[in-house]
Design an enzyme around this catalytic site. Structure first.
Site, short mmCIF file in Angstrom:
data_model
loop_
_atom_site.label_atom_id
_atom_site.label_comp_id
_atom_site.label_asym_id
_atom_site.label_seq_id
_atom_site.Cartn_x
_atom_site.Cartn_y
_atom_site.Cartn_z
N HIS A 95 0.87 -1.19 0.00
CA HIS A 95 0.00 0.00 0.00
C HIS A 95 0.90 1.24 0.00
CE1 HIS A 95 -2.88 3.02 1.28
NE2 HIS A 95 -3.84 2.17 0.94
N GLU A 167 -3.85 2.25 -7.54
CA GLU A 167 -4.21 3.32 -6.61
C GLU A 167 -3.30 4.52 -6.83
OE1 GLU A 167 -6.53 1.84 -3.04
OE2 GLU A 167 -4.43 1.73 -2.47
N SER A 213 -10.17 7.43 -3.12
CA SER A 213 -11.33 8.29 -2.84
C SER A 213 -12.63 7.78 -3.48
CB SER A 213 -11.05 9.74 -3.28
OG SER A 213 -10.00 10.28 -2.50
N GLY A 235 -11.29 5.26 3.33
CA GLY A 235 -12.12 6.05 4.24
C GLY A 235 -13.59 5.65 4.22
C1 PEP Z 1 -6.86 3.04 0.36
O1 PEP Z 1 -6.67 3.05 1.58
O2 PEP Z 1 -6.31 2.19 -0.33
C2 PEP Z 1 -7.69 4.07 -0.25
C3 PEP Z 1 -7.95 3.98 -1.52
O3 PEP Z 1 -8.16 5.06 0.59
P1 PEP Z 1 -9.33 6.11 0.25
O4 PEP Z 1 -10.48 5.33 -0.32
O5 PEP Z 1 -9.64 6.75 1.55
O6 PEP Z 1 -8.79 7.07 -0.77
#
Ligand code: PEP
Length: 249
Positions: A95, A167, A213, A235
């Protein structure tokens, strides 16, 4: 094909809060064919596992947010695949919060992936570019470079069982969304990479997720994309109303 929806709870929720969240999700998620994976912190993992078992809840699988690359030994504060394998089927590996905040490099990530596979834990490998790399037009190269190094210890049959989450770092926890067309381009890039490096069968078996997000309003715009097999949600996975909606879109 049903979507995989992964909830990364990050460093949140104590035992009581975790139990409450799981109970509420269980009540709210009535109709879904999504494969839902909850990734709690290590402290609440066994409580959540027991709760699912005791109440016969089968709609959730469990994952962890990280593992050490060793099975045991003098690694104070760390947790290994050997310790979690009876509880978790999945492990988030690489991550960006670990790559950036804990200097986790691709060599270590490659070892962690190999460890997961050895213990029958499916890795959810995260790759993504930062804002600078995106602005310099280096997003694709960054991701391919991560994959080349991260997968270096895996054989083809292991690669085909992977879950890979694209991501973009600038979209994680920021409320900034990657546009669906950018995500589609990156997914095609990933698919092509796996076809060229391995073969079409391997490429088609790998599950590709988008994360960054994601919420109930934008989730569908990503799951509609060709080659997207699901979502990694941070989140929004802590909010039972939002996460239940995402799981039932
Ligand atoms: C994550 O923790 O991998 C992530 C995508 O966080 P968020 O959805 O808060 O952006």
């Amino acid at each position: 094909m049903s979507n995989m929806i992964v909830g990364n709870w990050k460093m949140n929720l104590d035992i009581q809060q975790a139990k409450t969240l799981v109970s509420r999700l269980n009540e709210q998620i009535i109709k879904t064919d999504a494969k839902i994976v909850l990734c709690p912190n290590y402290i609440v993992l066994s409580t959540v596992s027991e709760l699912l078992y005791d109440q016969g809840i089968t709609k959730f699988s469990l994952g962890v947010q990280n593992i050490n690359d060793h099975d045991d030994g003098p690694f104070t504060g760390e947790v290994s695949a050997l310790m979690v394998k009876g509880l978790a089927k999945y492990a988030i590996i690489g991550h960006s919060e670990r790559r950036v905040n804990y200097d986790e490099d691709n060599q270590t990530i490659a070892k962690k992936l190999a460890t997961c596979v050895r213990h029958n834990i499916t890795p959810i490998l995260c790759v993504g570019e930062n804002l600078h790399e995106r602005q310099e037009g280096l997003a694709q190269r960054t991701i391919i470079d991560q994959l080349e190094q991260d997968l270096s210890e895996m054989v083809t049959s292991e690669v085909s069982q992977l879950v890979i989450a694209y991501e973009p770092i600038w979209a994680i926890g920021t409320g900034e969304n990657a546009s669906p067309s950018d995500v589609e381009k990156m997914m095609m890039e990933l698919y092509r990479y796996f076809v060229n490096k391995y073969n079409e069968l391997v490429a088609s078996k790998i599950t590709l997720l988008y994360g960054g997000s994601v919420d109930a309003d934008n989730a569908k715009s990503y799951t509609n994309i060709n080659k997207v097999g699901g979502l990694l949600v941070g989140g929004a996975s802590l909010n039972y109303k939002v996460f239940s909606k995402i799981c039932q879109l």
